[in-house]
Design an enzyme around this catalytic site. Sequence first.
Site, PDB file in Angstrom:
ATOM      1  CD  GLU A  33      -3.013   2.079   0.409  1.00 37.01           C
ATOM      2  OE1 GLU A  33      -3.217   1.114  -0.306  1.00 37.01           O
ATOM      3  OE2 GLU A  33      -2.520   3.432   0.453  1.00 37.01           O
ATOM      4  CD  GLN A  34      -0.580   5.612  -3.110  1.00 34.58           C
ATOM      5  OE1 GLN A  34      -0.212   5.533  -3.944  1.00 34.58           O
ATOM      6  NE2 GLN A  34      -2.615   6.182  -3.166  1.00 34.58           N
ATOM      7  CE1 TYR A 215     -25.219   8.115   1.692  1.00 31.77           C
ATOM      8  CE2 TYR A 215     -24.275   6.413   3.937  1.00 31.77           C
ATOM      9  CZ  TYR A 215     -23.991   6.905   2.602  1.00 31.77           C
ATOM     10  OH  TYR A 215     -23.471   7.041   2.209  1.00 31.77           O
ATOM     11  CG  ASP A 295     -13.234   2.149  -7.538  1.00 40.54           C
ATOM     12  OD1 ASP A 295     -13.916   1.259  -8.362  1.00 40.54           O
ATOM     13  OD2 ASP A 295     -12.970   3.317  -7.159  1.00 40.54           O
TER      14      ASP A 295
END
Length: 395
Positions: A33-34, A215, A295
């Site tokens: 993870e960066q 919400y 994504d």
Amino acid sequence: MNPPQISIVGAGIGGLAAALALQQRGLSVRVFEQARALAPVGAGVHISPNGMHVLSELGISTDTLNAFRPGATVIREYQTSEPLFETPLGNTIEQAFGSPFLDLHRADLHQALMTQVQANDPDTVVLNKMLVSITEKSDEVTLRFTDKSQSTAQVVIGADGVHSVVRASLFDSLAAEYTGHVAYRGLIATDSLPDGLIDPVLNIWAGPGKHVVAYYLRNGELLNYVAAVEEPDWTTESWTTRADVAQLADYFVDWHTSVKTLIASTPAEACYKWALLVRPPMQNWSTGRTTLLGDAAHPMVPYMAQGAVMAIEDAWVLSHYLATESDIAIALANYGSARQGRTAAVQRAAWEQGQKTHAQTQHQSDSVASGGHFAKTQWLYGYNVCTEYPLIDPD
Ligand SMILES: Cc1cc2nc3c(=O)[nH]c(=O)nc-3n(C[C@H](O)[C@H](O)[C@H](O)COP(=O)(O)OP(=O)(O)OC[C@H]3O[C@@H](n4cnc5c(N)ncnc54)[C@H](O)[C@@H]3O)c2cc1C
């Protein structure tokens, strides 16, 4: 067969869900993870029943998620706030699809996944590792990071989001396309709002060219909203780009008081903006040893609230094939075939939903009966990857 060494790039919701699903099947995995630290991101996320099936199978208890369970989705006229459509959620959707529809703080979901992954193996997630390039050979894949270090693996999963370096290196180097839509996001302590201002449902005010979704989160302690507007020239996609509350208020001067009060109550440090980017569906997102997830593979506008849910479904299906098929290239090809049609359909449906919502008018006469609504969403919420691809005990 020797289990493959698997590396995941990106410790977002998709990368961590994949790590957990692989661990659950007895496979060992590293996540690069960066970020230097996994800082909480202040935003909400809906997880629909098709995503909750997977989280439950991954051992994520709803108790750890501090979830809010909205009673219904209510689409409202933007100036009067009168309900135009109402669709039950709460117990009704849970009974229909076998898992709840929950509103979560993204940080709570992320933390719940991280806790489980680290409990299985505390060395799984390696922070401060920003991938710059990836090279695939017939027997291994090499990852190179900005700190000049490198790592090899037999399988690499690019879960590195919409600007995926893995995708750019191995598949297409075209930049993601700006939709012209921007999401403003605000988070407000409920006790700072007038009592009863916002009903405990998933509220959507729909007006010409804009809509607002509001919400509750964390058992009702926080109110989260997303205001989608059309802006021709903003292209920064980031969870941490601050927005100007006054500029946001200008878009909504003629909207209902509920919306204006929400915006006016947003602390300056809790208002962010996010350019919505898309890419057309891919025909193929796997090579012999590398694949994409979430994504990185299929970015979509958030109007069906399915981007994270699709990443979670991907994680389940990919881990199934990697655990049950010894030929890595076949496993990755089967995963792609299983996921491409569904995720492309959701990408398209999300865009169409945004167009419909922004075309909403005061005199909209359509009505959607609750049974009818569930029939329409059966293809989406009624699909359960956990029964389609059941867990086989690794022992
Ligand atoms: C306003 C808004 C509302 C949304 N609401 C919902 C919703 O209600 N429900 C829903 O299901 N979805 C929703 N989504 C979509 C959802 O947020 C995304 O689809 C989801 O976060 C994708 O997860 P991911 O793990 O694929 O990617 P990301 O969350 O983008 O994670 C990618 C990770 O990879 C890391 N990374 C990136 N590049 C590198 C690199 N070079 N090297 C190492 N690490 C790297 C990043 O730091 C990050 O941690 C919403 C999106 C937006 C913008």
